[in-house]
Design a protein around this motif. Structure first.
Motif, mmCIF file in Angstrom:
data_model
loop_
_atom_site.group_PDB
_atom_site.id
_atom_site.type_symbol
_atom_site.label_atom_id
_atom_site.label_comp_id
_atom_site.label_asym_id
_atom_site.label_seq_id
_atom_site.Cartn_x
_atom_site.Cartn_y
_atom_site.Cartn_z
ATOM 1 N N UNK A 158 4.173 24.479 7.407
ATOM 2 C CA UNK A 158 3.938 24.354 5.961
ATOM 3 C C UNK A 158 3.676 22.902 5.570
ATOM 4 N N UNK A 159 4.512 21.981 6.086
ATOM 5 C CA UNK A 159 4.345 20.589 5.666
ATOM 6 C C UNK A 159 3.015 20.012 6.166
ATOM 7 N N UNK A 160 2.637 20.380 7.397
ATOM 8 C CA UNK A 160 1.360 19.870 7.916
ATOM 9 C C UNK A 160 0.169 20.525 7.195
ATOM 10 N N UNK A 161 0.349 21.776 6.765
ATOM 11 C CA UNK A 161 -0.725 22.426 5.986
ATOM 12 C C UNK A 161 -0.871 21.746 4.630
ATOM 13 N N UNK A 162 0.282 21.393 4.041
ATOM 14 C CA UNK A 162 0.204 20.694 2.742
ATOM 15 C C UNK A 162 -0.526 19.368 2.920
ATOM 16 N N UNK A 163 -0.227 18.660 4.016
ATOM 17 C CA UNK A 163 -0.923 17.396 4.269
ATOM 18 C C UNK A 163 -2.433 17.633 4.400
ATOM 19 N N UNK A 215 -7.922 17.131 2.431
ATOM 20 C CA UNK A 215 -9.267 17.701 2.282
ATOM 21 C C UNK A 215 -9.664 17.828 0.822
ATOM 22 N N UNK A 216 -8.733 18.361 0.006
ATOM 23 C CA UNK A 216 -9.086 18.653 -1.382
ATOM 24 C C UNK A 216 -9.161 17.402 -2.247
ATOM 25 N N UNK A 217 -8.192 16.509 -2.049
ATOM 26 C CA UNK A 217 -8.101 15.356 -2.965
ATOM 27 C C UNK A 217 -8.972 14.194 -2.495
ATOM 28 N N UNK A 218 -9.057 14.007 -1.162
ATOM 29 C CA UNK A 218 -9.909 12.917 -0.676
ATOM 30 C C UNK A 218 -11.322 13.396 -0.365
ATOM 31 N N UNK A 219 -11.449 14.654 0.089
ATOM 32 C CA UNK A 219 -12.760 15.131 0.552
ATOM 33 C C UNK A 219 -13.628 15.758 -0.518
ATOM 34 N N UNK A 220 -13.021 16.509 -1.437
ATOM 35 C CA UNK A 220 -13.833 17.278 -2.389
ATOM 36 C C UNK A 220 -14.493 16.451 -3.506
ATOM 37 N N UNK A 251 -3.248 11.243 -3.671
ATOM 38 C CA UNK A 251 -2.955 11.586 -2.274
ATOM 39 C C UNK A 251 -1.694 10.891 -1.755
ATOM 40 N N UNK A 252 -1.586 9.597 -1.957
ATOM 41 C CA UNK A 252 -0.458 8.858 -1.361
ATOM 42 C C UNK A 252 0.896 9.304 -1.916
ATOM 43 N N UNK A 253 1.067 9.407 -3.253
ATOM 44 C CA UNK A 253 2.358 9.914 -3.742
ATOM 45 C C UNK A 253 2.622 11.349 -3.297
ATOM 46 N N UNK A 254 1.557 12.157 -3.210
ATOM 47 C CA UNK A 254 1.752 13.540 -2.749
ATOM 48 C C UNK A 254 2.336 13.525 -1.348
ATOM 49 N N UNK A 255 1.846 12.614 -0.542
ATOM 50 C CA UNK A 255 2.270 12.518 0.864
ATOM 51 C C UNK A 255 3.709 12.015 0.949
ATOM 52 N N UNK A 256 4.009 11.000 0.136
ATOM 53 C CA UNK A 256 5.286 10.305 0.304
ATOM 54 C C UNK A 256 6.430 10.911 -0.509
ATOM 55 N N UNK A 266 -12.597 7.323 -5.315
ATOM 56 C CA UNK A 266 -11.730 6.991 -4.179
ATOM 57 C C UNK A 266 -10.378 6.496 -4.684
ATOM 58 N N UNK A 267 -10.407 5.649 -5.717
ATOM 59 C CA UNK A 267 -9.142 5.115 -6.248
ATOM 60 C C UNK A 267 -8.280 6.233 -6.848
ATOM 61 N N UNK A 268 -8.921 7.113 -7.634
ATOM 62 C CA UNK A 268 -8.168 8.220 -8.242
ATOM 63 C C UNK A 268 -7.608 9.144 -7.159
ATOM 64 N N UNK A 269 -8.420 9.382 -6.127
ATOM 65 C CA UNK A 269 -7.977 10.259 -5.038
ATOM 66 C C UNK A 269 -6.753 9.681 -4.349
ATOM 67 N N UNK A 270 -6.796 8.385 -4.099
ATOM 68 C CA UNK A 270 -5.654 7.744 -3.427
ATOM 69 C C UNK A 270 -4.415 7.784 -4.325
ATOM 70 N N UNK A 271 -4.657 7.676 -5.636
ATOM 71 C CA UNK A 271 -3.523 7.694 -6.570
ATOM 72 C C UNK A 271 -2.825 9.050 -6.576
#
Lengths: 304, 248
Positions: free
Chosen positions: B53-58, B63-68, B168-173, B161-166
């Motif tokens: 589950x955790x790796x799927x969330x990653x 894919x969705x936030x950085x790729x789309x 993606x990173x908190x989602x990850x951490x 890219x900036x919005x995506x990182x904003x």
């Protein structure tokens, strides 16, 4: 007179305080190639975008093959083919996929014959980014024709093309006219407009400054006609101004005269040759070019 | 073939040719899964409980936030959307096709993780398979909705890219997929709850793996779905508004 394919009456388009198109009237007849010329910022592309239904007009009325481009979006797409000035497709899309898609959205079978007709038969499986500029332009032209439109709008179709690419596209445009398709062509290329267009309009600061056939538009200017003559015995040289013809220079046996009345100037020069018992070897009459007339209008417009 | 389905098929084929899509949807998430799966499962065996589950969330978030978003911004910037529009291809269909194709890729990469996590790292299987896949589908939907929102909001690729990182990173951490969210200071714990990844992780823990969590799994799933619906509504509204701006 031929029926109108496009009519524009009192078209107004403003961007904030700037009036890009200032109440212009235009009529494009069925089956003709109509050129829209003008310097950058003259309002050509805005006019085309209003006709293409991708920009809302602030005033005036328009019809394209009987539809109102501002309200009949779906019907317009069937009747009007458009090649935008800054058109693009996804980098990895193949040329044949682009054709399949556009035709599918029009509810038609893919028109690969159009791609072959535009010399893209060896590029059907090429990705868009790998096509040359000329191939991209021809692909977009083929896509514009996919729905079988009665009217095609081409915005700077030959910009950035080499001589061969331009000649190929000119042939393609002439072929469309031969099929009875009406073409509205915006261009910066005066030679292109002069050779391709049946009629044209010159736009300056959002207004139509001149309209007519290339010859009519050119003839309406104040530009002078150049007459170049070489005779067997050189009786016209050293050159003198005579009657309506003003001598400008002599070079390698040729004399050059400028005049505002071409017919009178030629008659005056030939009379002089005849009087001298000489014979004309070569005679050329060069009317003011469309480019000269264009510059005259643009510079006049800028002085206003 | 129906125009929409044909367009979708062409989109899949283009995605397969696009290196950026393959990297963000498959190569990077799967590499991360292999490396981090090995690290997590060796240093903290309890991570095996929810590793799939955790790796799927990653993978889905990446894919969705950085790729789309980038393809959407590129289509707008380069004039592809206008070219489609004057060729009679509806803009809404283009948006939907982007969403559906991204959905397919993210479902596929999640399925790869689900199947290989137990084989490679001895990860636990969920107690409730149906629950697992319902949560996964809802999380993919919510993440793509956020990606689309970024794609239609950003005026340039660098802004996207900036919005995506904003996001993606908190989602990850902060979501608890890298380490238990309970270890976070309270303000960060609450900050993490802005992001659907946090709620998806809670939902997986409670509803699919039947583990204890900070709050109700059903509520967490509802919040995830709510974020997705809200983001979709705003993305569609912004997209339509952008179209009207061009018309006006």
């Amino acid at each position: 007179m031929a029926e109108a394919a496009i009519t524009v009456q009192g078209l107004i388009k403003r961007y904030g305080p700037t009036t890009a198109v200032n109440g212009i009237d235009l009529e494009v007849r069925k089956g003709e190639i109509f050129g829209l010329l003008g310097p950058n910022g003259a309002g050509k592309t805005t006019t085309l975008e209003c006709l293409e239904g991708i920009r809302k007009a602030d005033g005036g009325r328009m019809t394209v093959d009987g539809c109102n481009p501002q309200s009949d979006g779906k019907e317009l797409r069937r009747r009007l083919g458009v090649q935008l000035q800054s058109s693009s497709l996804p980098d990895t899309m193949h040329a044949d996929e682009a054709m399949s898609l556009v035709c599918a959205w029009h509810g038609l079978q893919p028109r690969f014959d159009l791609l072959r007709g535009f010399g893209l038969e060896t590029s059907l499986k090429k990705q868009y980014h790998a096509l040359s500029t000329g191939q991209k332009r021809r692909l977009h032209l083929a896509l514009a024709l996919a729905g079988g439109p009665a009217v095609v709008v081409l915005d700077e179709p030959t910009a950035g093309l080499d001589v061969q690419g331009r000649a190929q596209l000119h042939d393609a445009i002439r072929a469309l006219k031969a099929e009875g398709i009406t073409i509205l062509l915006a261009t910066h290329d005066m030679a292109e407009a002069e050779t391709l267009c049946d009629r044209l309009a010159i736009m300056i600061h959002g207004n139509v400054a001149a309209v007519g056939t290339p010859v009519q538009v050119t003839a309406a200017g104040h530009g002078e006609t150049r007459i170049i003559v070489r005779t067997m015995n050189g009786s016209l040289l050293p050159g003198l101004s005579m009657g309506s013809a003003r001598f400008t220079k002599a070079s390698e046996g040729y004399g050059e005269w400028m005049c505002s009345d071409a017919a009178a100037g030629v008659i005056d020069l030939l009379r002089k040759v005849q009087t001298a018992g000489d014979t004309v070897e070569d005679l050329r009459v060069e009317r003011p070019s469309l480019e000269e007339r264009f510059l005259e209008l643009v510079e006049g417009g800028e002085h206003k | 073939m129906n125009a929409f389905l044909l367009h979708l098929w062409v989109q899949f084929r283009m995605d397969a040719r696009e290196r950026g899509t393959l990297l963000t949807f498959y190569a990077v998430p799967l590499t991360f899964f292999v490396v981090m799966g090995a690290v997590f499962s060796s240093i903290n065996p309890t991570t095996k409980e929810t590793l799939a589950a955790s790796m799927s969330i990653f993978a889905v978030t990446m894919g969705a936030v950085l790729g789309a978003p980038i393809p959407l911004v590129k289509m707008r910037e380069s004039g592809v959307l206008r070219a489609y529009r004057v060729s009679g291809i509806p803009s809404r269909a283009v948006l939907l096709i982007q969403e559906v194709s991204a959905f397919f890729h993210l479902l596929l990469v999640s399925a790869i993780i689900f199947v290989t996590a137990p084989l490679l790292f001895g990860a636990d299987l969920p107690r409730d398979y149906t629950g697992y896949f319902i949560i996964l589908l809802i999380y993919i939907f919510a993440s793509i909705a956020l990606g689309l929102l970024i794609g239609v909001t950003a005026r340039s690729q660098s802004m996207a890219t900036m919005l995506s990182q904003a996001v993606f990173l908190p989602s990850l951490l902060l979501s608890g997929i890298m380490f238990p969210a309970s270890l976070l200071p309270r303000p960060l714990l609450w900050l993490g709850r802005i992001f659907p990844a946090t709620h998806a992780m809670q939902s997986f823990s409670v509803l699919a793996y039947h583990l204890k969590a900070n709050y109700s799994g059903a509520s967490a799933l509802g919040i995830t779905a709510g974020i997705g619906i809200l983001a979709t509504a705003i993305a569609v509204w912004r997209f339509e508004a952008a179209g009207r701006e061009e018309l006006g």
